[in-house]
Design a protein around this motif. Structure first.
Motif, PDB file in Angstrom:
ATOM      1  N   LEU A  74       0.845  -1.189   0.000  1.00  0.00           N
ATOM      2  CA  LEU A  74       0.000   0.000   0.000  1.00  0.00           C
ATOM      3  C   LEU A  74       0.882   1.240   0.000  1.00  0.00           C
ATOM      4  N   ALA A  75       0.378   2.331  -0.511  1.00  0.00           N
ATOM      5  CA  ALA A  75       1.137   3.585  -0.523  1.00  0.00           C
ATOM      6  C   ALA A  75       1.510   3.959   0.912  1.00  0.00           C
ATOM      7  N   GLY A  76       2.764   4.343   1.084  1.00  0.00           N
ATOM      8  CA  GLY A  76       3.227   4.756   2.407  1.00  0.00           C
ATOM      9  C   GLY A  76       3.623   3.615   3.323  1.00  0.00           C
ATOM     10  N   GLU A  77       3.708   2.407   2.775  1.00  0.00           N
ATOM     11  CA  GLU A  77       4.113   1.272   3.609  1.00  0.00           C
ATOM     12  C   GLU A  77       5.509   1.519   4.180  1.00  0.00           C
ATOM     13  N   GLU A  78       5.683   1.191   5.449  1.00  0.00           N
ATOM     14  CA  GLU A  78       6.967   1.432   6.104  1.00  0.00           C
ATOM     15  C   GLU A  78       8.060   0.560   5.497  1.00  0.00           C
ATOM     16  N   ILE A  79       9.213   1.154   5.309  1.00  0.00           N
ATOM     17  CA  ILE A  79      10.348   0.450   4.704  1.00  0.00           C
ATOM     18  C   ILE A  79      10.730  -0.775   5.522  1.00  0.00           C
ATOM     19  N   ILE A  80      10.618  -0.678   6.831  1.00  0.00           N
ATOM     20  CA  ILE A  80      11.028  -1.793   7.692  1.00  0.00           C
ATOM     21  C   ILE A  80      10.164  -3.026   7.439  1.00  0.00           C
ATOM     22  N   HIS A  81       8.879  -2.808   7.150  1.00  0.00           N
ATOM     23  CA  HIS A  81       7.996  -3.939   6.857  1.00  0.00           C
ATOM     24  C   HIS A  81       8.379  -4.603   5.537  1.00  0.00           C
ATOM     25  N   MET A  82       8.680  -3.797   4.525  1.00  0.00           N
ATOM     26  CA  MET A  82       9.121  -4.334   3.242  1.00  0.00           C
ATOM     27  C   MET A  82      10.414  -5.116   3.408  1.00  0.00           C
ATOM     28  N   ALA A  83      11.332  -4.568   4.204  1.00  0.00           N
ATOM     29  CA  ALA A  83      12.622  -5.230   4.419  1.00  0.00           C
ATOM     30  C   ALA A  83      12.441  -6.568   5.126  1.00  0.00           C
ATOM     31  N   GLN A  84      11.506  -6.616   6.069  1.00  0.00           N
ATOM     32  CA  GLN A  84      11.252  -7.864   6.787  1.00  0.00           C
ATOM     33  C   GLN A  84      10.739  -8.950   5.845  1.00  0.00           C
ATOM     34  N   LEU A  85       9.800  -8.572   4.981  1.00  0.00           N
ATOM     35  CA  LEU A  85       9.252  -9.557   4.054  1.00  0.00           C
ATOM     36  C   LEU A  85      10.292  -9.991   3.023  1.00  0.00           C
ATOM     37  N   GLU A  86      11.045  -9.037   2.494  1.00  0.00           N
ATOM     38  CA  GLU A  86      12.061  -9.375   1.499  1.00  0.00           C
ATOM     39  C   GLU A  86      13.159 -10.250   2.093  1.00  0.00           C
ATOM     40  N   SER A  87      13.485 -10.025   3.358  1.00  0.00           N
ATOM     41  CA  SER A  87      14.521 -10.847   3.999  1.00  0.00           C
ATOM     42  C   SER A  87      14.071 -12.287   4.151  1.00  0.00           C
ATOM     43  N   LEU A  88      12.761 -12.493   4.252  1.00  0.00           N
ATOM     44  CA  LEU A  88      12.226 -13.848   4.330  1.00  0.00           C
ATOM     45  C   LEU A  88      12.127 -14.474   2.940  1.00  0.00           C
ATOM     46  N   LEU A  89      11.632 -13.696   1.980  1.00  0.00           N
ATOM     47  CA  LEU A  89      11.419 -14.229   0.629  1.00  0.00           C
ATOM     48  C   LEU A  89      12.724 -14.501  -0.118  1.00  0.00           C
ATOM     49  N   LYS A  90      13.844 -13.980   0.370  1.00  0.00           N
ATOM     50  CA  LYS A  90      15.104 -14.235  -0.339  1.00  0.00           C
ATOM     51  C   LYS A  90      15.434 -15.728  -0.371  1.00  0.00           C
ATOM     52  N   TYR A  91      14.822 -16.503   0.541  1.00  0.00           N
ATOM     53  CA  TYR A  91      15.086 -17.940   0.575  1.00  0.00           C
ATOM     54  C   TYR A  91      14.325 -18.688  -0.513  1.00  0.00           C
ATOM     55  N   THR A  92      13.449 -17.992  -1.228  1.00  0.00           N
ATOM     56  CA  THR A  92      12.825 -18.591  -2.415  1.00  0.00           C
ATOM     57  C   THR A  92      13.739 -18.481  -3.620  1.00  0.00           C
ATOM     58  N   HIS A  93      14.774 -17.628  -3.521  1.00  0.00           N
ATOM     59  CA  HIS A  93      15.710 -17.346  -4.618  1.00  0.00           C
ATOM     60  C   HIS A  93      15.007 -16.741  -5.832  1.00  0.00           C
ATOM     61  N   ALA A  94      13.897 -16.051  -5.581  1.00  0.00           N
ATOM     62  CA  ALA A  94      13.187 -15.348  -6.637  1.00  0.00           C
ATOM     63  C   ALA A  94      13.720 -13.921  -6.752  1.00  0.00           C
ATOM     64  N   LYS A  95      13.349 -13.247  -7.844  1.00  0.00           N
ATOM     65  CA  LYS A  95      13.707 -11.845  -8.038  1.00  0.00           C
ATOM     66  C   LYS A  95      12.573 -10.990  -7.486  1.00  0.00           C
ATOM     67  N   VAL A  96      12.759 -10.461  -6.293  1.00  0.00           N
ATOM     68  CA  VAL A  96      11.703  -9.710  -5.621  1.00  0.00           C
ATOM     69  C   VAL A  96      11.702  -8.267  -6.116  1.00  0.00           C
ATOM     70  N   VAL A  97      10.559  -7.813  -6.624  1.00  0.00           N
ATOM     71  CA  VAL A  97      10.408  -6.441  -7.101  1.00  0.00           C
ATOM     72  C   VAL A  97       9.104  -5.868  -6.548  1.00  0.00           C
ATOM     73  N   SER A  98       9.051  -4.540  -6.398  1.00  0.00           N
ATOM     74  CA  SER A  98       7.868  -3.877  -5.855  1.00  0.00           C
ATOM     75  C   SER A  98       7.219  -2.990  -6.908  1.00  0.00           C
ATOM     76  N   VAL A  99       5.912  -3.123  -7.051  1.00  0.00           N
ATOM     77  CA  VAL A  99       5.121  -2.296  -7.966  1.00  0.00           C
ATOM     78  C   VAL A  99       3.790  -2.000  -7.292  1.00  0.00           C
ATOM     79  N   SER A 100       3.032  -1.069  -7.859  1.00  0.00           N
ATOM     80  CA  SER A 100       1.697  -0.814  -7.336  1.00  0.00           C
ATOM     81  C   SER A 100       0.744  -1.903  -7.811  1.00  0.00           C
ATOM     82  N   ALA A 101      -0.396  -2.020  -7.152  1.00  0.00           N
ATOM     83  CA  ALA A 101      -1.388  -3.029  -7.544  1.00  0.00           C
ATOM     84  C   ALA A 101      -1.877  -2.787  -8.964  1.00  0.00           C
ATOM     85  N   SER A 102      -2.092  -1.526  -9.333  1.00  0.00           N
ATOM     86  CA  SER A 102      -2.577  -1.219 -10.683  1.00  0.00           C
ATOM     87  C   SER A 102      -1.521  -1.548 -11.729  1.00  0.00           C
ATOM     88  N   GLU A 103      -0.254  -1.261 -11.428  1.00  0.00           N
ATOM     89  CA  GLU A 103       0.828  -1.615 -12.359  1.00  0.00           C
ATOM     90  C   GLU A 103       0.900  -3.133 -12.519  1.00  0.00           C
TER      91      GLU A 103
END
Length: 365
Positions: free
Chosen positions: A148-177
């Motif tokens: 969501l717009a204005g999401e705290e960076i720390i929350h994004m970092a927490q999720l990305e730090s977990l998802l790195k174990y999928t070895h996927a290419k994690v990217v962020s976009v808006s829902a409409s994009e």
């Protein structure tokens, strides 16, 4: 302190995420599925560390909740989440293939102090269900996050730090994009593939042999039309606004093609195909929005035992084959033998060893 992750929905995607995240240190994966047999399989195959039968009770003590369910089911779970007893800093995400409706519901959760970040791992398989789950399913695939717009960076970092174990290419976009891009490269192509098959079906009466000729390139072009009809019903309805726009653009493009044919200008027609070829050849070969089985085309001579020779080479190299087929109609396909492999790495290895040991030409279409 052990991080606890609850995965709700243990099909192909949820099960594969659970397996991948088991590689994360000091992380316990808890699983739930509405289907009791799926829960039993997940327990037997050690897809999760623990199986629960009451997700609400389990959610009260976890740090991350991942919905591995279809979009409509996820929306229902998100509504239930509003009344669940949750940790104050719990992080919630999903794996749905459309995001606008999900993120609208996420706004309601935010008002209740619940952090929700949309997610969509863009990978799949020709198989479905928990028995098809693989820890490496998402390797090198795009994993789209839609905060969501204005999401705290720390929350994004927490999720990305977990998802790195999928070895996927994690990217962020808006829902409409997200919904626009997936409409272009995934959802709309499924509609086109289905329409081509419907058009072929209309040929059965007067030209029945057409169906036999479709065993070659036509079958490859329309492969995605074999996808789950219920899944694609829901995706089409959920992203219908974007798809209507794509259909209007497609109609305009087909109008352009019709004019080229009416004019009969050989130079313009050749230029049309040349531009398309150049654009297509520039596309990356790595994983994209539509599932690929990493097909390798092998141009083999016609003599007894040649297929056994090829499969024997791959067996010697411990390269697993997911599918093997012979293409009889070869007008627009490079090779007669099509080998489906599990990863880009396996396809590269297969191409090298077949070329080296059997001296057969190999191609990637």
């Amino acid at each position: 302190m052990t991080r606890k992750v609850l995965v709700i929905g243990l099909g192909l995607i949820g099960g594969s995420i659970a397996l991948a995240l088991q590689k994360a240190p000091e992380t316990k994966i808890i699983g739930y599925d509405m289907d009791s047999q799926t829960r039993e399989h997940a327990k037997t195959l050690h897809i999760v560390d623990e199986i629960v039968t009451d997700p609400m009770q389990a959610a009260a003590d976890v740090d991350v909740i991942i919905f591995g369910t279809p979009v409509n089911a996820t929306l229902d779970w998100m509504e239930q989440l509003k009344s669940w007893p949750l940790k104050k800093k719990v992080l919630v995400t999903d794996t749905g293939s459309t995001k606008k409706s999900i993120m609208q519901k996420a706004g309601e959760l935010r008002e209740l102090g619940i952090t929700f970040i949309g997610g969509h791992p863009m990978a799949g398989s020709h198989k479905s269900g928990v028995l098809a789950a693989k820890a490496h399913l998402f390797e090198n695939a795009y994993y789209m996050l839609t905060p969501l717009a204005g999401e705290e960076i720390i929350h994004m970092a927490q999720l990305e730090s977990l998802l790195k174990y999928t070895h996927a290419k994690v990217v962020s976009v808006s829902a409409s994009e997200h919904d626009h891009m997936t409409a272009v490269v995934s959802h709309f192509p499924h509609i086109i593939a289905a329409s081509l098959v419907h058009q072929l079906g209309g040929e059965n009466g007067e030209y029945p042999m057409t169906r036999s000729l479709a065993a070659g390139g036509f079958r490859d072009v329309t492969r995605i039309a074999s996808s789950n009809p219920v899944l694609w019903r829901d995706i089409t309805l959920q992203n219908r606004e974007e798809l209507i726009t794509q259909l209007e653009d497609w109609e305009a493009e087909m109008g352009r093609v019709k004019q080229l044919l009416l004019q009969g200008d050989a130079h313009e027609i050749e230029a049309y195909f040349a531009v398309a070829k150049d654009l297509r050849d520039e596309l990356p070969i790595s994983a994209g929005a539509i599932f690929t089985s990493f097909d390798l085309y092998v141009d083999v001579p016609d003599y007894p035992g040649v297929i056994s020779e090829v499969t024997g080479i791959l067996a010697d190299e411990a390269i697993s084959i997911t599918n093997l087929r012979i293409v009889e109609s070869r007008e627009d396909v490079f090779g007669v033998l099509v080998i489906s492999l599990q990863s880009e790495h396996d396809r590269e290895r297969a191409a090298k060893c077949i070329a080296k040991r059997a001296h057969f030409e190999t191609y990637i279409s």
